[in-house]
Design a protein around this motif. Structure first.
Motif, mmCIF file in Angstrom:
data_model
loop_
_atom_site.group_PDB
_atom_site.id
_atom_site.type_symbol
_atom_site.label_atom_id
_atom_site.label_comp_id
_atom_site.label_asym_id
_atom_site.label_seq_id
_atom_site.Cartn_x
_atom_site.Cartn_y
_atom_site.Cartn_z
ATOM 1 N N ASP A 35 40.114 -6.081 -15.108
ATOM 2 C CA ASP A 35 40.563 -4.992 -14.253
ATOM 3 C C ASP A 35 41.499 -4.109 -15.069
ATOM 4 O O ASP A 35 42.665 -4.433 -15.265
ATOM 5 C CB ASP A 35 41.288 -5.571 -13.026
ATOM 6 C CG ASP A 35 41.873 -4.510 -12.118
ATOM 7 O OD1 ASP A 35 41.804 -3.311 -12.450
ATOM 8 O OD2 ASP A 35 42.410 -4.892 -11.071
ATOM 9 N N GLU A 89 38.508 -8.194 -9.112
ATOM 10 C CA GLU A 89 38.039 -8.306 -7.730
ATOM 11 C C GLU A 89 37.756 -6.927 -7.135
ATOM 12 O O GLU A 89 38.540 -5.996 -7.274
ATOM 13 C CB GLU A 89 39.084 -9.023 -6.879
ATOM 14 C CG GLU A 89 38.643 -9.236 -5.452
ATOM 15 C CD GLU A 89 39.661 -10.018 -4.654
ATOM 16 O OE1 GLU A 89 39.562 -9.993 -3.435
ATOM 17 O OE2 GLU A 89 40.549 -10.645 -5.249
ATOM 18 N N ASP A 90 36.639 -6.841 -6.452
ATOM 19 C CA ASP A 90 36.218 -5.593 -5.836
ATOM 20 C C ASP A 90 36.772 -5.510 -4.427
ATOM 21 O O ASP A 90 36.158 -5.965 -3.477
ATOM 22 C CB ASP A 90 34.687 -5.525 -5.824
ATOM 23 C CG ASP A 90 34.160 -4.236 -5.227
ATOM 24 O OD1 ASP A 90 34.962 -3.305 -5.008
ATOM 25 O OD2 ASP A 90 32.950 -4.169 -4.987
ATOM 26 N N ASP A 91 37.941 -4.914 -4.278
ATOM 27 C CA ASP A 91 38.550 -4.814 -2.958
ATOM 28 C C ASP A 91 38.146 -3.540 -2.231
ATOM 29 O O ASP A 91 38.639 -3.241 -1.153
ATOM 30 C CB ASP A 91 40.075 -4.931 -3.020
ATOM 31 C CG ASP A 91 40.693 -4.072 -4.093
ATOM 32 O OD1 ASP A 91 40.018 -3.172 -4.619
ATOM 33 O OD2 ASP A 91 41.864 -4.301 -4.417
ATOM 34 N N ASN A 92 37.202 -2.803 -2.804
ATOM 35 C CA ASN A 92 36.673 -1.599 -2.176
ATOM 36 C C ASN A 92 35.256 -1.832 -1.654
ATOM 37 O O ASN A 92 34.846 -1.255 -0.670
ATOM 38 C CB ASN A 92 36.700 -0.446 -3.190
ATOM 39 C CG ASN A 92 36.107 0.834 -2.670
ATOM 40 O OD1 ASN A 92 34.895 0.965 -2.608
ATOM 41 N ND2 ASN A 92 36.963 1.770 -2.305
ATOM 42 N N ASP A 133 41.180 2.149 -8.818
ATOM 43 C CA ASP A 133 41.929 1.320 -7.876
ATOM 44 C C ASP A 133 41.175 1.091 -6.561
ATOM 45 O O ASP A 133 40.064 1.584 -6.365
ATOM 46 C CB ASP A 133 43.320 1.906 -7.625
ATOM 47 C CG ASP A 133 43.301 3.247 -6.917
ATOM 48 O OD1 ASP A 133 42.314 3.576 -6.233
ATOM 49 O OD2 ASP A 133 44.303 3.978 -7.043
ATOM 50 N N ALA A 134 41.791 0.350 -5.657
ATOM 51 C CA ALA A 134 41.163 -0.050 -4.398
ATOM 52 C C ALA A 134 40.756 1.118 -3.520
ATOM 53 O O ALA A 134 39.815 1.016 -2.741
ATOM 54 C CB ALA A 134 42.100 -0.972 -3.615
ATOM 55 N N THR A 166 30.452 -4.221 -5.654
ATOM 56 C CA THR A 166 29.634 -5.332 -5.182
ATOM 57 C C THR A 166 28.305 -4.819 -4.639
ATOM 58 O O THR A 166 27.245 -5.401 -4.898
ATOM 59 C CB THR A 166 30.391 -6.129 -4.101
ATOM 60 O OG1 THR A 166 31.605 -6.613 -4.670
ATOM 61 C CG2 THR A 166 29.566 -7.285 -3.581
#
Length: 131
Positions: free
Chosen positions: A13, A22-25, A64-65, A29
């Motif tokens: 990241d 981690e794909d927080d958006n 970013d997210a 994914t």
């Protein structure tokens, strides 16, 4: 592993400078599924690359997210990171209104070593020819 990136077991990241991309958006994914979803398993879809065998993905993030906040230098670092591992194809589902000579040079270098840089286009509804 001594590569200068701490805990980069599954990728990196570059937005948060950490080993957990981690794909927080959800966008990455979603795109990964389109690329690599397993074929002929009676579940969901078939990824466009799965007909070529087992697909391996390396998640790299520099946005970013919120889906923004990325930088050209982050994009270049992510591409250079992928190249350092011999990644043959990058799916770059991101973009922006500006051009960058530094990014253009980085992509040209990548293609010179056989890397295929797949880029998003048309998300803003503008023609690529419009600049």
């Amino acid at each position: 592993d001594g590569n200068g990136f701490i805990d980069d077991v599954h990728g990196y990241d570059f937005a948060g400078e950490k080993g957990n991309p981690e794909d927080d958006n959800g966008h990455g994914t979603h795109c990964a599924g389109i690329i690599a979803a397993t074929a002929n398993n009676s579940v969901g879809i078939t990824g466009v690359a799965s007909r070529f065998g087992k697909v391996r993905l390396m998640p790299l993030r520099f946005i970013d997210a919120s889906g923004s906040g990325g930088s050209v230098s982050g994009a270049i670092r992510a591409l250079e990171y992928a190249l350092s591992f011999g990644v043959p194809v990058s799916s770059s589902s991101w973009g922006g209104p500006d051009t960058s000579d530094a990014l253009k040079v980085a992509i040209q270098r990548a293609t010179e070593v056989g890397h295929l840089f797949v880029a998003a286009a048309g998300n803003s509804g503008r023609s690529i020819a419009d600049g």
